[in-house]
Each structure stands twice: as structure tokens, then as C-alpha cells.
Design a protein around this motif. Structure first.
Motif, short mmCIF file in Angstrom:
data_model
loop_
_atom_site.label_atom_id
_atom_site.label_comp_id
_atom_site.label_asym_id
_atom_site.label_seq_id
_atom_site.Cartn_x
_atom_site.Cartn_y
_atom_site.Cartn_z
N LEU A 12 0.83 -1.21 0.00
CA LEU A 12 0.00 0.00 0.00
C LEU A 12 0.87 1.26 0.00
CD1 LEU A 12 -2.88 1.10 0.09
CD2 LEU A 12 -2.70 1.10 2.58
N ALA A 13 1.92 1.29 0.80
CA ALA A 13 2.82 2.44 0.85
C ALA A 13 3.53 2.63 -0.49
CB ALA A 13 3.84 2.27 1.97
N LEU A 14 3.96 1.55 -1.12
CA LEU A 14 4.60 1.63 -2.43
C LEU A 14 3.63 2.18 -3.46
CD1 LEU A 14 7.02 1.07 -4.27
CD2 LEU A 14 6.08 -1.23 -4.61
N GLY A 15 2.38 1.74 -3.42
CA GLY A 15 1.36 2.25 -4.35
C GLY A 15 1.13 3.74 -4.18
N VAL A 16 1.11 4.21 -2.94
CA VAL A 16 0.91 5.64 -2.66
C VAL A 16 2.09 6.45 -3.21
CG1 VAL A 16 0.79 7.36 -0.81
CG2 VAL A 16 -0.60 5.30 -0.69
N VAL A 17 3.31 5.95 -3.01
CA VAL A 17 4.50 6.67 -3.50
C VAL A 17 4.50 6.73 -5.03
CG1 VAL A 17 7.02 6.54 -3.68
CG2 VAL A 17 5.90 6.17 -1.47
N LEU A 19 1.89 6.59 -7.00
CA LEU A 19 0.80 7.49 -7.39
C LEU A 19 1.23 8.95 -7.24
CD1 LEU A 19 -2.17 7.76 -8.27
CD2 LEU A 19 -2.77 7.79 -5.85
N LEU A 20 1.91 9.29 -6.14
CA LEU A 20 2.40 10.65 -5.95
C LEU A 20 3.43 11.04 -7.00
CD1 LEU A 20 2.73 10.82 -2.07
CD2 LEU A 20 1.07 12.02 -3.49
N MET A 21 4.29 10.12 -7.40
CA MET A 21 5.26 10.41 -8.44
C MET A 21 4.58 10.67 -9.78
SD MET A 21 8.24 7.66 -7.44
CE MET A 21 9.12 7.89 -8.95
N LEU A 22 3.55 9.91 -10.11
CA LEU A 22 2.82 10.12 -11.35
C LEU A 22 2.11 11.48 -11.35
CD1 LEU A 22 1.33 6.56 -11.92
CD2 LEU A 22 3.15 7.67 -13.22
N ILE A 23 1.52 11.84 -10.23
CA ILE A 23 0.84 13.14 -10.12
C ILE A 23 1.86 14.27 -10.28
CG2 ILE A 23 -0.36 14.67 -8.51
CD1 ILE A 23 -1.81 12.15 -7.45
N LEU A 24 3.01 14.15 -9.63
CA LEU A 24 4.05 15.17 -9.74
C LEU A 24 4.56 15.30 -11.17
CD1 LEU A 24 5.87 17.20 -8.26
CD2 LEU A 24 7.46 15.34 -7.87
N ALA A 25 4.70 14.19 -11.88
CA ALA A 25 5.15 14.23 -13.28
C ALA A 25 4.13 14.97 -14.15
CB ALA A 25 5.37 12.82 -13.80
N LYS A 26 2.84 14.73 -13.94
CA LYS A 26 1.81 15.42 -14.72
C LYS A 26 1.81 16.91 -14.43
CE LYS A 26 -0.21 12.34 -17.18
NZ LYS A 26 -0.16 12.40 -18.62
N VAL A 27 1.98 17.29 -13.17
CA VAL A 27 2.01 18.71 -12.80
C VAL A 27 3.24 19.37 -13.41
CG1 VAL A 27 2.32 20.30 -10.85
CG2 VAL A 27 0.66 18.44 -10.69
N ALA A 28 4.39 18.68 -13.41
CA ALA A 28 5.62 19.25 -13.97
C ALA A 28 5.49 19.49 -15.47
CB ALA A 28 6.80 18.32 -13.69
N GLN A 29 4.73 18.65 -16.16
CA GLN A 29 4.54 18.84 -17.60
C GLN A 29 3.71 20.09 -17.89
OE1 GLN A 29 2.77 15.21 -18.96
NE2 GLN A 29 4.75 14.29 -19.45
N LYS A 30 2.87 20.50 -16.98
CA LYS A 30 2.00 21.66 -17.19
C LYS A 30 2.69 22.99 -16.90
CE LYS A 30 -1.59 19.07 -18.05
NZ LYS A 30 -2.04 18.91 -19.39
#
Length: 84
Positions: A12-17, A19-30
Motif C-alpha cells: 500500500l505504501a509503495l502504491g501511494v509513493v 501514485l504521488l510520483m505520477l501526479i508530480l510528473a503530470k504537474v511538472a509537464q504543465k
């Protein structure tokens, strides 16, 4: 039973990490600042404009980086930077 809960928490902790990395990558692209770093809309930032063999050991390469041309003297024998 306790070991099964520990494994579940780690997954569960690995999944959260992840997911946070994917969200950060999408924000960085914008963000415009990060778009300049990664190249806007797949645009190439580095292009080899010309290359010439000077002798058996040296090659002159002209490269365009973000609209600015730079010349590099490449050699097999030294790792030193040569300013032109």
C-alpha cells in the motif's frame, strides 16, 4: 497473520509513493519552467548542424542547443575541453 498485514502495508505504501510520483510528473509537464527543461511539445532541443573530420584523431562538431550554435572539438586521446 501479522506478517501478512506488514506485507499489505508495504504494498500500500509503495502504491501511494508511485501514485504521488505520477501526479508530480503530470504537474511538472504543465508548468512552463519545466517545459523549457524537457523541451516543449516534443521539440528537439539539441541538433547536430555539421560534423567534419579534421584528421585521424580529431573531429569538429557544430551543435545547435536551444537556438545557440556551439562548436566542439572531439578527440580520442584527451578528455579535456577545448574552447573555440
Amino acid at each position: 497473520m501479522e506478517a501478512g498485514m506488514d506485507i499489505f502495508r508495504m504494498i500500500l505504501a509503495l502504491g501511494v509513493v508511485v501514485l504521488l510520483m505520477l501526479i508530480l510528473a503530470k504537474v511538472a509537464q504543465k508548468l512552463p519552467r519545466f517545459q523549457r527543461m524537457i523541451g516543449e511539445q516534443g521539440q528537439e532541443r539539441i541538433k547536430v548542424k555539421s560534423s567534419a573530420l579534421l584528421d585521424a584523431r580529431h573531429r569538429l562538431v557544430i551543435v545547435e542547443i536551444d537556438g545557440t550554435e556551439k562548436a566542439f572539438l572531439l578527440s580520442h586521446e584527451t578528455g579535456q575541453e577545448v574552447k573555440l
